[in-house]
Enzyme design. Structure first.
Site, PDB file in Angstrom:
ATOM      1  N   GLN A 134       0.854  -1.120  -0.117  1.00  0.00           N
ATOM      2  CA  GLN A 134      -0.105   0.129  -0.078  1.00  0.00           C
ATOM      3  C   GLN A 134       0.854   1.133   0.027  1.00  0.00           C
ATOM      4  O   GLN A 134       2.009   1.172   0.448  1.00  0.00           O
ATOM      5  CB  GLN A 134      -1.171   0.008   1.253  1.00  0.00           C
ATOM      6  CG  GLN A 134      -0.250   0.094   2.738  1.00  0.00           C
ATOM      7  CD  GLN A 134      -1.464   0.031   3.516  1.00  0.00           C
ATOM      8  OE1 GLN A 134      -2.368  -1.041   3.700  1.00  0.00           O
ATOM      9  NE2 GLN A 134      -1.201   0.901   4.717  1.00  0.00           N
ATOM     10  N   GLY A 174      10.656  21.027  18.720  1.00  0.00           N
ATOM     11  CA  GLY A 174      10.677  20.422  20.036  1.00  0.00           C
ATOM     12  C   GLY A 174      12.153  20.498  20.535  1.00  0.00           C
ATOM     13  O   GLY A 174      13.040  21.098  20.039  1.00  0.00           O
ATOM     14  N   THR A 183      14.750  18.776  21.289  1.00  0.00           N
ATOM     15  CA  THR A 183      15.898  18.082  20.566  1.00  0.00           C
ATOM     16  C   THR A 183      16.077  18.760  19.237  1.00  0.00           C
ATOM     17  O   THR A 183      17.249  18.903  18.690  1.00  0.00           O
ATOM     18  CB  THR A 183      15.627  16.836  20.606  1.00  0.00           C
ATOM     19  OG1 THR A 183      15.426  16.205  21.760  1.00  0.00           O
ATOM     20  CG2 THR A 183      17.031  16.156  20.115  1.00  0.00           C
ATOM     21  N   GLU A 195      12.192  26.248  20.753  1.00  0.00           N
ATOM     22  CA  GLU A 195      12.454  26.227  22.010  1.00  0.00           C
ATOM     23  C   GLU A 195      14.306  26.523  22.031  1.00  0.00           C
ATOM     24  O   GLU A 195      14.599  25.786  22.049  1.00  0.00           O
ATOM     25  CB  GLU A 195      12.293  24.814  22.811  1.00  0.00           C
ATOM     26  CG  GLU A 195      10.931  24.270  22.586  1.00  0.00           C
ATOM     27  CD  GLU A 195      10.616  23.084  23.346  1.00  0.00           C
ATOM     28  OE1 GLU A 195      11.309  22.890  24.532  1.00  0.00           O
ATOM     29  OE2 GLU A 195       9.915  22.255  22.982  1.00  0.00           O
ATOM     30  N   TYR A 196      14.419  27.965  22.108  1.00  0.00           N
ATOM     31  CA  TYR A 196      13.456  29.276  22.190  1.00  0.00           C
ATOM     32  C   TYR A 196      14.044  30.388  21.187  1.00  0.00           C
ATOM     33  O   TYR A 196      15.270  30.387  21.243  1.00  0.00           O
ATOM     34  CB  TYR A 196      13.233  29.365  23.595  1.00  0.00           C
ATOM     35  CG  TYR A 196      12.891  28.522  24.606  1.00  0.00           C
ATOM     36  CD1 TYR A 196      11.405  28.345  24.472  1.00  0.00           C
ATOM     37  CD2 TYR A 196      13.533  27.624  25.128  1.00  0.00           C
ATOM     38  CE1 TYR A 196      10.888  27.469  25.423  1.00  0.00           C
ATOM     39  CE2 TYR A 196      13.210  26.769  25.960  1.00  0.00           C
ATOM     40  CZ  TYR A 196      11.778  26.491  26.292  1.00  0.00           C
ATOM     41  OH  TYR A 196      11.241  25.394  27.221  1.00  0.00           O
ATOM     42  N   THR A 231       3.115  25.694  30.092  1.00  0.00           N
ATOM     43  CA  THR A 231       3.033  25.909  31.580  1.00  0.00           C
ATOM     44  C   THR A 231       3.405  24.757  32.229  1.00  0.00           C
ATOM     45  O   THR A 231       2.442  24.192  33.201  1.00  0.00           O
ATOM     46  CB  THR A 231       1.718  26.345  31.852  1.00  0.00           C
ATOM     47  OG1 THR A 231       0.590  25.516  31.338  1.00  0.00           O
ATOM     48  CG2 THR A 231       1.546  27.860  31.169  1.00  0.00           C
ATOM     49  N   ASP A 247       7.243  22.121  33.521  1.00  0.00           N
ATOM     50  CA  ASP A 247       8.606  22.071  33.598  1.00  0.00           C
ATOM     51  C   ASP A 247       9.238  23.237  34.085  1.00  0.00           C
ATOM     52  O   ASP A 247      10.333  23.544  33.860  1.00  0.00           O
ATOM     53  CB  ASP A 247       9.134  21.651  32.435  1.00  0.00           C
ATOM     54  CG  ASP A 247       9.081  20.166  32.090  1.00  0.00           C
ATOM     55  OD1 ASP A 247       9.851  19.772  31.040  1.00  0.00           O
ATOM     56  OD2 ASP A 247       8.686  19.445  32.968  1.00  0.00           O
TER      57      ASP A 247
END
Length: 621
Positions: free
Chosen positions: A327, A354, A356, A396-397, A463, A465
């Site tokens: 498929q 993310g 990493t 981030e960030y 909001t 860690d």
């Protein structure tokens, strides 16, 4: 701690290292033969048998790719042999093949069945594959001398063009009117197939259709396909999303217009089917599929095997149907497609970056227009375009430090989101997971989140860690406090302060989602039950200092609350995490603040019954 951090990937110690698949060929692999060894084309009688040949790029590893052809007998008599021909651009070649004898004359390529796979009964199909080099796509396809779309025995009769993207009007609780621009064809268009969610619901001769019998407050998607006088079908039109009126009138299945979004990771043990068996699929509104990577200024695939190659058995599959080996789409993407067919209210966004994989954003925003184009091309890849309803960017960030430090400047984030909206258009969802550092001069102050707000649908405000075992000796503190409390280790490290700061920067409350962690942070060597105690290091968990809620609820039950969230002291371990009760408190607060809803990281941490998802859903009603 001096910086707000968020670790993602609590189940896997690997830093999002993608699976690799062997590109070794099966024993039936055929070497490429010179032109003199080519077998003749099918006889005219065979060419009249109705059959199709379709092509898909199964994988792409940069320096090469895997192509796959599928031949299907769509007629009523047995096909005794098949030959597929196509043209490649001069820079694209077949380097090796399997399950077919592949030859070429310059840029013209021919694949002939082997002795064991040439016979196809009516309705049967067979696939063959090859490894290739170059970036070109096949053109001029013929199957047994006829058009590969199987619509005619006359290769000179072209298939019709795609109709115009349908326009929806007169939308009611139970119906919608669709109108589209006509397709063109060299022999004439006979009629149009109107498809809802990929299934034909009507065949009409004109360019308008009213679909009735729909469900109020429900999301649908429509495309149109043209048929010519020989019954050949052309490519589908663009897709038009439609939401019927009524039915509670909101994003949340329980009403109230609130978003209930969960992150689904491509490395966890939680499967798409678990969304169904837990009951969570009926409670959530959106899924962020994590993660795609950001490399060399582009959006790239995160894990090809998990994303779209891995096969699922019938027991593992959402609809109880096993994946076929040939498929065109497998993996999580295909399972999400099946989920959306059963739960059409769910929207899926592809999340890039993310913790990493945020290091690539700095290079990407040097040319935000090119970056947006690369992301659009990947998300809208025809193999899975129907799976995704938009994109989530998890940087981030910006202009601050996370796993690495960025110095793109305060305008970079706004410029990126502006370019993304320009490319993805007004109907695709565009969101971002952002810092919740509400301290003075902290990460919220480092980027222009207010200036970017007009371009996005909402922010996932992380909001959680706020505190954890990166401060190995403590003091112990809840990682996701809703509000400040006496003795909190850092001012501004709580949800209320973060939301207030974002509102003050001009972000509408309705574009802010409150973040919930489906896990706890914990220390060991703690003698004090109340927050603020000292520790000797991280408590044991799925990672040091990190454990799922589904485990902690029984191994270390909550013993108190602080700042609107729970904590637990058991033996010498001290944990903080949200429970269904504290989630309810947070949802009440979010509604009172006028927030757009809530999101959570991530499904793996919830119980088999979906306790926390249910708590969010009930709390948002």
């Amino acid at each position: 701690m001096s910086t707000l951090t968020r670790r993602r990937g609590t189940e896997s110690p690997r830093s999002h290292v993608p699976h690799t698949r062997s590109k070794a060929l099966a024993g039936a692999t055929a070497l490429l033969l010179p032109l003199a060894a080519m077998v003749g084309l099918a006889a005219p009688a065979e060419a009249a048998t109705s059959a199709t040949a379709t092509y898909a790029k199964a994988s792409d590893w940069g320096s090469g790719f895997e192509g796959r052809w599928t031949v299907k007998n769509t007629g009523t008599t047995t096909l005794t042999s098949w030959t597929v021909e196509w043209d490649f651009p001069s820079d694209t070649k077949v380097t090796s093949a399997w399950d077919a004898t592949v030859t070429n004359s310059a840029n013209h390529w021919t694949a002939k069945n082997l002795g064991w796979n040439g016979t196809l009964a009516p309705g049967a199909s067979i696939s063959f594959g090859f490894n290739g080099s170059g970036a070109g796509a096949p053109s001029g396809c013929k199957l047994n001398g006829a058009s590969c779309d199987g619509g005619t025995t006359n290769p000179g009769d072209n298939a019709p063009s795609a109709p115009g993207t349908p326009v929806a009007s007169d939308v009611t609780d139970t119906s919608v009117k669709l109108t589209w621009a006509a397709a063109t064809d060299d022999k004439g268009v006979k009629n149009y197939d109107v498809k809802r969610g990929g299934t034909t619901v009507a065949t009409v001769t004109g360019t308008t259709y009213t679909n009735t019998g729909l469900t109020a407050g429900t999301d649908y998607s429509y495309t149109v396909v043209a048929r010519d006088t020989a019954d050949q079908t052309g490519p589908a039109s663009g897709a038009t999303p439609v939401r019927t009126t009524g039915g509670g009138g909101g994003e949340n299945p329980g009403g109230n217009g609130k978003v209930n979004l969960g992150y689904f990771t491509n490395w966890g043990s939680y499967t798409v089917k678990n969304l169904v068996t837990s009951g969570s699929a009926s409670k959530i509104t959106h899924i962020n599929y994590a993660f795609g990577n950001v490399q060399n200024g582009k959006c790239t695939i995160g894990d090809p095997y998990e994303d779209y190659q891995k096969s699922y058995t019938a027991a593992q599959s959402v609809d109880g149907v096993a994946d076929a080996w040939d498929q065109p789409l497998s993996g999580h993407f295909n399972q999400l497609r099946k989920l959306k067919a059963q739960y059409p209210h769910i929207k899926v966004l592809w999340s890039f970056g993310g913790w990493t994989w945020s290091g690539g954003f700095g290079q990407a925003v040097q040319n935000p227009t090119a970056f947006a184009q690369s992301c659009y091309d990947l998300v809208e890849d025809p193999r899975w375009a129907d799976v995704f309803d938009g994109i989530d960017l998890d940087w981030e960030y910006p202009n601050a430090c996370g796993l690495t430090c960025d110095s793109s400047g305060p305008a970079a984030f706004k410029n990126m989101m502006q370019a993304m909206r320009a490319k993805f258009g007004p109907t695709n969802l565009l969101t971002a997971a952002i810092t919740a550092d509400g301290s003075s001069g902290g990460k919220i102050d480092a980027a222009d989140y207010g200036g970017a707000a007009p371009y996005i649908n909402w922010y996932d405000v992380m909001t959680y860690d706020y505190f954890g075992t990166w401060a190995a000796q403590g003091p112990t503190a809840p990682h996701s406090p809703l509000t400040s409390y006496p003795g909190i280790p850092a001012q501004g490290f709580n949800s209320a302060d973060a939301i207030a700061k974002l509102k003050a920067k001009g972000v509408p409350a309705s574009k802010l989602l409150l973040g919930i962690g489906f896990y706890g942070r914990g220390w060991t060597g703690v003698t004090q039950s109340a927050p603020g105690g000292t520790a000797t290091g991280p408590a044991a968990g799925v990672e040091p200092g990190n454990q799922y809620y589904k485990v902690l609820k029984t191994t270390c039950p909550a013993t108190g609350t602080v700042g609107g969230t729970a904590y637990a002291h058991c033996g010498t371990d001290w944990w903080s995490y949200d429970t269904p009760a504290t989630v309810g408190t947070k949802m009440t607060w979010a509604k009172n603040q006028g927030l757009g809803g809530a999101f959570f990281w991530e499904f793996n941490g919830d119980t088999a019954e979906g306790e926390l998802v249910n708590a969010i859903s009930n709390g948002l009603k």
